[in-house]
Design a protein around this motif. Structure first.
Motif, PDB file in Angstrom:
ATOM      1  N   GLN A  96       0.806  -1.223   0.000  1.00 26.32           N
ATOM      2  CA  GLN A  96       0.000   0.000   0.000  1.00 26.32           C
ATOM      3  C   GLN A  96       0.841   1.277   0.000  1.00 26.32           C
ATOM      4  O   GLN A  96       0.518   2.254  -0.644  1.00 26.32           O
ATOM      5  N   GLY A  97       1.902   1.297   0.772  1.00 25.87           N
ATOM      6  CA  GLY A  97       2.672   2.508   0.988  1.00 25.87           C
ATOM      7  C   GLY A  97       2.336   3.144   2.328  1.00 25.87           C
ATOM      8  O   GLY A  97       1.321   2.824   2.957  1.00 25.87           O
ATOM      9  N   ALA A  98       3.198   4.032   2.774  1.00 21.37           N
ATOM     10  CA  ALA A  98       2.997   4.716   4.051  1.00 21.37           C
ATOM     11  C   ALA A  98       1.851   5.713   3.947  1.00 21.37           C
ATOM     12  O   ALA A  98       1.538   6.222   2.868  1.00 21.37           O
ATOM     13  N   ASP A  99       1.230   5.993   5.081  1.00 17.63           N
ATOM     14  CA  ASP A  99       0.211   7.047   5.119  1.00 17.63           C
ATOM     15  C   ASP A  99       0.854   8.421   4.983  1.00 17.63           C
ATOM     16  O   ASP A  99       0.304   9.322   4.341  1.00 17.63           O
ATOM     17  N   VAL A 100       2.017   8.579   5.601  1.00 15.29           N
ATOM     18  CA  VAL A 100       2.739   9.851   5.603  1.00 15.29           C
ATOM     19  C   VAL A 100       4.209   9.559   5.365  1.00 15.29           C
ATOM     20  O   VAL A 100       4.764   8.610   5.930  1.00 15.29           O
ATOM     21  N   ALA A 101       4.850  10.354   4.512  1.00 14.74           N
ATOM     22  CA  ALA A 101       6.299  10.292   4.354  1.00 14.74           C
ATOM     23  C   ALA A 101       6.868  11.674   4.631  1.00 14.74           C
ATOM     24  O   ALA A 101       6.313  12.686   4.181  1.00 14.74           O
ATOM     25  N   VAL A 102       7.962  11.726   5.364  1.00 15.63           N
ATOM     26  CA  VAL A 102       8.631  12.984   5.688  1.00 15.63           C
ATOM     27  C   VAL A 102       9.939  13.042   4.916  1.00 15.63           C
ATOM     28  O   VAL A 102      10.808  12.180   5.084  1.00 15.63           O
ATOM     29  N   ARG A 146      10.811  12.425  -4.745  1.00 12.92           N
ATOM     30  CA  ARG A 146      10.166  11.423  -5.601  1.00 12.92           C
ATOM     31  C   ARG A 146      10.091  10.075  -4.899  1.00 12.92           C
ATOM     32  O   ARG A 146       9.108   9.345  -5.047  1.00 12.92           O
ATOM     33  N   THR A 147      11.116   9.734  -4.123  1.00 10.41           N
ATOM     34  CA  THR A 147      11.070   8.503  -3.333  1.00 10.41           C
ATOM     35  C   THR A 147       9.914   8.540  -2.348  1.00 10.41           C
ATOM     36  O   THR A 147       9.180   7.554  -2.178  1.00 10.41           O
ATOM     37  N   CYS A 148       9.739   9.677  -1.689  1.00 13.13           N
ATOM     38  CA  CYS A 148       8.644   9.820  -0.730  1.00 13.13           C
ATOM     39  C   CYS A 148       7.292   9.605  -1.396  1.00 13.13           C
ATOM     40  O   CYS A 148       6.421   8.906  -0.857  1.00 13.13           O
ATOM     41  N   LEU A 149       7.095  10.212  -2.554  1.00 15.75           N
ATOM     42  CA  LEU A 149       5.821  10.062  -3.257  1.00 15.75           C
ATOM     43  C   LEU A 149       5.599   8.607  -3.662  1.00 15.75           C
ATOM     44  O   LEU A 149       4.489   8.070  -3.536  1.00 15.75           O
ATOM     45  N   ALA A 150       6.660   7.942  -4.146  1.00 17.55           N
ATOM     46  CA  ALA A 150       6.532   6.545  -4.557  1.00 17.55           C
ATOM     47  C   ALA A 150       6.300   5.624  -3.361  1.00 17.55           C
ATOM     48  O   ALA A 150       5.733   4.539  -3.511  1.00 17.55           O
ATOM     49  N   ALA A 151       6.741   6.056  -2.171  1.00 20.17           N
ATOM     50  CA  ALA A 151       6.599   5.224  -0.973  1.00 20.17           C
ATOM     51  C   ALA A 151       5.302   5.476  -0.230  1.00 20.17           C
ATOM     52  O   ALA A 151       5.014   4.808   0.766  1.00 20.17           O
ATOM     53  N   THR A 152       4.502   6.436  -0.705  1.00 25.36           N
ATOM     54  CA  THR A 152       3.289   6.852   0.003  1.00 25.36           C
ATOM     55  C   THR A 152       2.060   6.297  -0.701  1.00 25.36           C
ATOM     56  O   THR A 152       1.995   6.258  -1.935  1.00 25.36           O
ATOM     57  N   ARG A 153       1.073   5.907   0.070  1.00 25.28           N
ATOM     58  CA  ARG A 153      -0.139   5.302  -0.488  1.00 25.28           C
ATOM     59  C   ARG A 153      -0.947   6.319  -1.286  1.00 25.28           C
ATOM     60  O   ARG A 153      -0.741   7.534  -1.186  1.00 25.28           O
ATOM     61  N   ARG A 154      -1.878   5.813  -2.069  1.00 25.37           N
ATOM     62  CA  ARG A 154      -2.843   6.686  -2.736  1.00 25.37           C
ATOM     63  C   ARG A 154      -3.616   7.454  -1.662  1.00 25.37           C
ATOM     64  O   ARG A 154      -4.077   6.887  -0.669  1.00 25.37           O
ATOM     65  N   GLY A 155      -3.745   8.748  -1.850  1.00 24.69           N
ATOM     66  CA  GLY A 155      -4.406   9.579  -0.854  1.00 24.69           C
ATOM     67  C   GLY A 155      -3.516   9.952   0.315  1.00 24.69           C
ATOM     68  O   GLY A 155      -3.977  10.600   1.262  1.00 24.69           O
ATOM     69  N   GLY A 156      -2.249   9.566   0.249  1.00 24.54           N
ATOM     70  CA  GLY A 156      -1.327   9.836   1.350  1.00 24.54           C
ATOM     71  C   GLY A 156      -0.736  11.237   1.290  1.00 24.54           C
ATOM     72  O   GLY A 156      -1.029  12.035   0.394  1.00 24.54           O
ATOM     73  N   ARG A 157       0.128  11.517   2.257  1.00 27.99           N
ATOM     74  CA  ARG A 157       0.671  12.874   2.418  1.00 27.99           C
ATOM     75  C   ARG A 157       2.190  12.814   2.522  1.00 27.99           C
ATOM     76  O   ARG A 157       2.739  11.960   3.235  1.00 27.99           O
ATOM     77  N   VAL A 158       2.839  13.731   1.832  1.00 29.55           N
ATOM     78  CA  VAL A 158       4.293  13.887   1.919  1.00 29.55           C
ATOM     79  C   VAL A 158       4.577  15.252   2.531  1.00 29.55           C
ATOM     80  O   VAL A 158       4.039  16.271   2.076  1.00 29.55           O
ATOM     81  N   VAL A 159       5.397  15.274   3.577  1.00 34.23           N
ATOM     82  CA  VAL A 159       5.780  16.533   4.214  1.00 34.23           C
ATOM     83  C   VAL A 159       7.192  16.878   3.774  1.00 34.23           C
ATOM     84  O   VAL A 159       8.139  16.120   3.997  1.00 34.23           O
ATOM     85  N   LEU A 160       7.330  18.026   3.135  1.00 36.51           N
ATOM     86  CA  LEU A 160       8.616  18.480   2.604  1.00 36.51           C
ATOM     87  C   LEU A 160       9.260  19.414   3.627  1.00 36.51           C
ATOM     88  O   LEU A 160       8.793  20.522   3.853  1.00 36.51           O
ATOM     89  N   VAL A 161      10.341  18.919   4.252  1.00 36.48           N
ATOM     90  CA  VAL A 161      11.074  19.692   5.252  1.00 36.48           C
ATOM     91  C   VAL A 161      12.436  20.116   4.717  1.00 36.48           C
ATOM     92  O   VAL A 161      12.923  21.212   4.990  1.00 36.48           O
ATOM     93  N   GLY A 162      13.079  19.230   3.958  1.00 34.46           N
ATOM     94  CA  GLY A 162      14.395  19.529   3.412  1.00 34.46           C
ATOM     95  C   GLY A 162      14.346  20.666   2.402  1.00 34.46           C
ATOM     96  O   GLY A 162      13.321  20.912   1.756  1.00 34.46           O
TER      97      GLY A 162
END
Length: 356
Positions: A242-248, A258-274
């Motif tokens: 499925q992928g993670a619900d949230v990737a940081v 791009r890794t974060c997006l690929a590792a996150t589920r459909r409807g999931g959230r990526v938090v961009l800190v870097g």
């Protein structure tokens, strides 16, 4: 009174200099700096700045232009108090929340002072803590209870970045959170995610020792991103496809986003800190997966919670601190050491030697 400070003059030009200590004006305090951490933002300024450092035109909140004293991750003891300051006294030990704020713009009025129209930090857009003394607005000072050491307080600033990112993510105990990149912010995100009750924390990193530390800090699953295996595929495998619900994203690079997006589920959230420059993404995939990219800058209202967690709940931030150096060694043993390898995670500079 004179003091020693690390002053940014330009890229690869940070000088140990003698300066006058500025006495506090109305609404200000002066602190004797105990510790100041070196941040990735400081490294960016050192390598190829200016990025945030004001050159030519003074910053509207600080009134400062380069040459500028670096360092925004700092703490110390109040040595002087200016007029119109209440609740603080000489001898108080304090953690510094270095955000400038005007207090009057729409975002400040809404309580979102970290995105004030005069956004900036002491130590990047005004004089900071890589010095024996620093004079700053009293609103930046958080008084420490006896249970909180100055070593812990020196790490509140990066911990606040991690806590604010987790708050922005909306992650709850039932969510799976993947943290991509285990520098200081990534490691503190792992630690604080566990403290927030998140039960599944996947940590990904290329440096094996940092992965092991993430495990000690609370990561439930470790992904060796340097093994040749695709990190996003590994995160998906760990989550039943499925992928993670949230990737940081805690690296600051286009490929890790791009890794974060690929590792996150459909409807999931990526938090961009870097922090990085231009990024190219597939809007087709982003829309079709209905994923959200959430950005997070600085922090707001995080220091009181961190003080409570350390004082009352026993939170220990110090495992990420891998070295302490004197101020006069900030370039060779600080900036250059951090740029030259991965053995150091967070280097603390100690401008005022002596007992704590």
């Amino acid at each position: 009174m004179r003091m020693t400070a690390a002053v940014w003059h330009g890229p690869k030009d940070v000088r140990i200099t003698e300066l006058d200590v500025r006495p506090p004006g109305p609404g200000e305090v002066t602190i004797a700096v105990a510790y100041c951490g070196i941040c990735g933002s400081d490294l960016h300024e050192y390598v190829d700045g200016p990025h945030a450092v004001p050159v030519g035109t003074p910053h509207p909140a600080s009134g400062v232009t380069a040459p500028l004293v670096l360092g925004h991750e700092f703490c110390g003891t109040i040595s002087a108090v200016g007029p119109d300051v209440s609740g603080l006294a000489i001898g108080d030990r304090i953690a510094v929340e270095p955000h400038y704020r005007c207090g009057t713009c729409p975002r400040c009025a809404a309580g979102e002072y970290n995105i004030c129209r005069h956004f900036g930090f002491a130590g990047l857009t005004g004089h900071g803590g890589l010095a024996e003394y620093c004079t700053l607005p009293a609103y930046m000072a958080h008084r420490l209870p006896p249970e909180v050491s100055l070593e812990q307080a020196a790490l509140f600033e990066p911990a606040a970045v991690a806590l604010h990112a987790l708050r922005r993510s909306g992650a709850g105990p039932a969510d799976t959170v993947a943290v991509i990149g285990l520098g200081p912010i990534g490691l503190l995100t792992v630690l604080l995610a566990g403290r927030l009750g998140i039960r599944r924390i996947i940590a990904a990193e290329v440096v094996a020792e940092r992965l092991r530390l993430a495990g000690r800090l609370g990561a439930t699953d470790l992904v060796d991103a340097g093994s040749g295996e695709d990190a996003a595929e590994r995160v998906r495998a760990l989550t039943g496809g499925q992928g993670a619900d949230v990737a940081v994203e805690a690296v600051g690079a286009a490929h890790t986003l791009r890794t974060c997006l690929a590792a996150t589920r459909r409807g999931g959230r990526v938090v961009l800190v870097g922090l990085t420059g231009d990024i190219t993404l597939s809007a087709f995939e982003l829309v079709n997966n209905e994923q959200s990219i959430i950005t997070s800058v600085g922090y707001r209202n995080c220091h009181p919670e961190l003080i409570r967690l350390v004082a009352e709940d026993g939170l220990d931030l110090t495992p990420i601190a891998t070295g302490t150096i004197p101020l006069d060694q900030v370039v060779p043993r600080g900036f250059e050491a951090l740029l030259g390898g991965t053995s150091q995670i967070k280097v603390l500079v100690r401008p005022n030697p002596g007992p704590r």
